[in-house]
Write an enzyme that holds these catalytic residues in place. Structure first.
Site, short mmCIF file in Angstrom:
data_model
loop_
_atom_site.label_atom_id
_atom_site.label_comp_id
_atom_site.label_asym_id
_atom_site.label_seq_id
_atom_site.Cartn_x
_atom_site.Cartn_y
_atom_site.Cartn_z
N CYS A 174 0.85 -1.18 0.00
CA CYS A 174 0.00 0.00 0.00
C CYS A 174 0.89 1.24 0.00
CB CYS A 174 -0.91 -0.01 1.23
SG CYS A 174 -1.83 1.52 1.45
N ASP A 181 -0.26 -6.22 0.26
CA ASP A 181 -1.48 -6.65 -0.41
C ASP A 181 -1.14 -7.88 -1.25
OD1 ASP A 181 -3.19 -4.46 0.43
OD2 ASP A 181 -2.04 -3.19 -0.94
#
Length: 266
Positions: A174, A181
């Protein structure tokens, strides 16, 4: 932006929570102008979508949102989650009324109208499946851990092939919180034959790369297009859910292309 911050529970309808992020900044870094080299959408699933019916009884659905790739903005995911939760104690007469409200609020944030489906929790489409094609993950690689996504990592031959490939090893970070992620990457193309090990090395190179999901997929599309010179190319990343949401950016050289549904992993 509320991402990365502690936020009190919002229990009243609050469309102002939606936080738009312009796509153009990241696209300019990729050398993209107003004429995009791809079509597609960002397919979102919202698994924690609930409101009250006219009698005050809670309702629950899975929301499926198709955000056009050409929309001027994307919506930051935490703000989307908080916005959806702000509907939890609001009464609606019907699913259609909820859909109309969602569509209007999201169009204001995105700059384009999304397509929305509110589906029953037990809808068979949410059973998930495996992607088609050949999995790259058993290939042997030696990685330093310091690689960054770069088209120079990709190698290909002169022969023209058509193939479908995927990997479960995509991880990106992120850009706001630095948290990981996780995703499965799927691609189908016809063009110069990519060396599979080099493609896997390129995918793994996103491990320390900070970008939003949508931006990672567009970077891949641009890099692969430059190297493979494909007759057609389509890419989709199936990110695992966070905060009750999964995001599945899909980009294709074919305007008729459509994203695949959710995967078992999600």
């Amino acid at each position: 932006m509320l991402l990365g911050k502690q936020v009190a529970v919002v229990d009243h309808y609050s469309p102002e929570l939606l936080y738009p992020i312009p796509r153009q900044t990241a696209r300019e870094e990729l050398g993209l102008g107003e004429s995009l080299p791809f079509y597609g959408c960002d397919l979102w699933h919202a698994y924690e979508l609930s409101w009250l019916d006219a009698n005050g009884k809670p309702q629950a659905r899975v929301g499926r949102f198709f955000v056009p790739a050409e929309s001027p903005n994307l919506v930051e995911s935490k703000s989307f989650k908080l916005y959806l939760n702000s509907l939890n104690n609001t009464r609606f007469a019907s699913d259609d009324e909820v859909s109309a409200l969602l569509a209007g609020d999201l169009e204001c944030a995105l700059g384009s109208a999304p397509r929305i489906e509110l589906l029953p929790i037990r809808n068979a489409e949410f059973a998930g499946r495996e992607p088609g094609g050949a999995c790259l993950d058993e290939l042997q690689l030696t990685c330093s851990g310091q690689e960054r996504p770069d088209p120079a990592l990709l190698a290909c031959g002169d022969s023209i092939v058509e193939e479908t490939l995927y990997s479960h090893l995509l991880r990106s970070l992120c850009p706001v919180t630095g948290q990981p992620d996780w995703a499965t990457l799927w691609l189908r193309y016809r063009g110069r034959a990519v060396d599979h090990a080099s493609l896997l090395r390129y995918i793994v190179a996103f491990r320390r790369h900070q970008d939003f999901h949508e931006q990672c997929v567009e970077r891949m599309f641009v890099d692969l297009s430059a190297v493979l010179q494909p007759e057609f190319l389509e890419i989709q990343a199936f990110y695992t859910r966070r905060g009750g949401l999964d995001i599945n950016p899909y980009r294709s050289s074919d305007p008729r292309g459509r994203p695949q549904p959710r995967m078992d992993r999600q």
